[in-house]
Scaffold this active site. Structure first.
Site, mmCIF file in Angstrom:
data_model
loop_
_atom_site.group_PDB
_atom_site.id
_atom_site.type_symbol
_atom_site.label_atom_id
_atom_site.label_comp_id
_atom_site.label_asym_id
_atom_site.label_seq_id
_atom_site.Cartn_x
_atom_site.Cartn_y
_atom_site.Cartn_z
ATOM 1 N N ASP C 18 58.854 74.840 3.596
ATOM 2 C CA ASP C 18 59.675 74.845 2.384
ATOM 3 C C ASP C 18 61.153 74.918 2.767
ATOM 4 O O ASP C 18 61.495 74.926 3.953
ATOM 5 C CB ASP C 18 59.254 75.958 1.416
ATOM 6 C CG ASP C 18 59.600 77.352 1.909
ATOM 7 O OD1 ASP C 18 60.453 77.507 2.802
ATOM 8 O OD2 ASP C 18 59.010 78.312 1.389
ATOM 9 N N ALA C 19 61.997 74.942 1.759
ATOM 10 C CA ALA C 19 63.438 74.871 1.993
ATOM 11 C C ALA C 19 63.983 76.083 2.750
ATOM 12 O O ALA C 19 65.134 76.091 3.169
ATOM 13 C CB ALA C 19 64.180 74.700 0.665
#
Lengths: 141, 141, 141, 141
Positions: C18-19
């Site tokens: 994820d980010a």
């Protein structure tokens, strides 16, 4: 350009399927990316290194996929990946997903090299580009 | 601590289900995170800002979930989120997912504040902590 | 009950992250299910057959997971799976995810056998239960 | 065919992003499917009913997508969906994903109606086809 193909096997788990009893259509894009990643790894390039180098990023800019037959839970699929075109700032991959002799899906994926800082198109990292040319058996530029 | 509950509705799509015809078990964790994100947004904090501030990150450190009934395609679920405990470097959320009057799943999620640079536990951003205390109607520290 | 452990390697791709630059927390549940599926496959049971037999389904009924360290892009993780308890209508798996010598996450997953038609708890398929007992080196019931 | 457009808003959460800090490319296909599902729901058709009717299934048979700009955590995107072509056994949707005035991605999705039993192409359920024609303001066949 020689027709060299990289193969990666992918097993289908519960997470890959949907309530129709088949693989959810967007998941094939994940298998295609796993295959591109492993193709590059086989040439000595890891995604994490490329990411940390902070230079150019390779992103998907265009994608076409045709779904031929549904895949199911427990299937063992193979992703066949070949490079259809290699330019200074982009690569086109042709990827076919099979189950034994059956074609499940066929895709064409254009990846572009963009600057990590500006997001603008930029040359593919020369070491990666040369490794792809060597892999394809092309003469050096 | 007052029993204040934040509600978020979640619609179930094909992507959420598996070949068993029900929602794939790990997806409930995504709905629970959407709800925590929206609870914080309702207090004025966006994940992107918190990420870009480059200070403390809030990560899930421990999670328990009990699955009561399966959810299905098209279901409209509600995630009920309350704060069970708020310490200096961690928050515990209790989250219940319902479909009308039926309980689908119940979870308890411990989130920890860690330093973005070192990964070590660190104090929750004071502005966020105060906003959570205000939300809970607790006296200021 | 003997401490027999089944090992499955899992490679981390872009889709898993994820980010925050790390593996998204719910994805570990997918790796744990892949490992339970492969453990059963190694004993001769495929999920598709079990599904098509139309009898009992094995579903996750309760799950606890503790996150120790984040995993990242390109990591090669190992899921270590052992059976902690085997009852007539449920099995408890203990699963540890490692990267080399480091523990990334530890989970405890209770799976229940339910009737495909009624959704009510029912006995685990006797052939599967016996195969698990044999695997564990337990005397036959 | 009139240029009627159906709009659906989609919020971007952690689960949607990858370690590049942007939305993972296959996830746009999920938002596009959510939008097609909601368009059909607005006309009175739920996926669960269509699935349980046991007749024709509507599946994605071909898809093209061009990625214009990356979306990020917390973005509020809008999926604009219009029907570009409606035949007896297939529908083509044109879908554009925007963030405010910016185009994030543009896709063209061919959905085919197949028999739930044989998997062969079959006519779209007449009630759905008529509802789509009415929606488009076309004269009845």
């Amino acid at each position: 350009m020689l027709d060299k193909t990289f193969r990666l096997d992918v097993r289908i788990y519960w997470e890959d399927t949907d309530a129709g009893g088949i693989v959810y259509h967007s998941n094939y894009l994940r298998y295609m990316e796993r295959a591109r990643t492993e193709m590059l790894r086989s040439l000595g390039f890891s995604q994490q290194q490329m990411k940390e180098s902070g230079e150019a990023l390779i992103v998907v800019s265009k994608l076409e996929i045709t779904y031929r037959r549904p895949a199911k839970l427990d299937d063992l699929l193979t992703v066949h990946t070949r490079i259809a075109s290699l330019k200074h700032a982009s690569v086109i991959f042709e990827q076919t997903i099979t189950r034994g002799d059956e074609v499940i899906a066929q895709g064409r994926v254009r990846c572009a090299s963009i600057s990590a800082s500006t997001g603008m198109p930029t040359e593919i990292n020369p070491r990666i580009r040369q490794a792809l040319l060597d892999y394809l058996g092309e003469p050096r530029d």
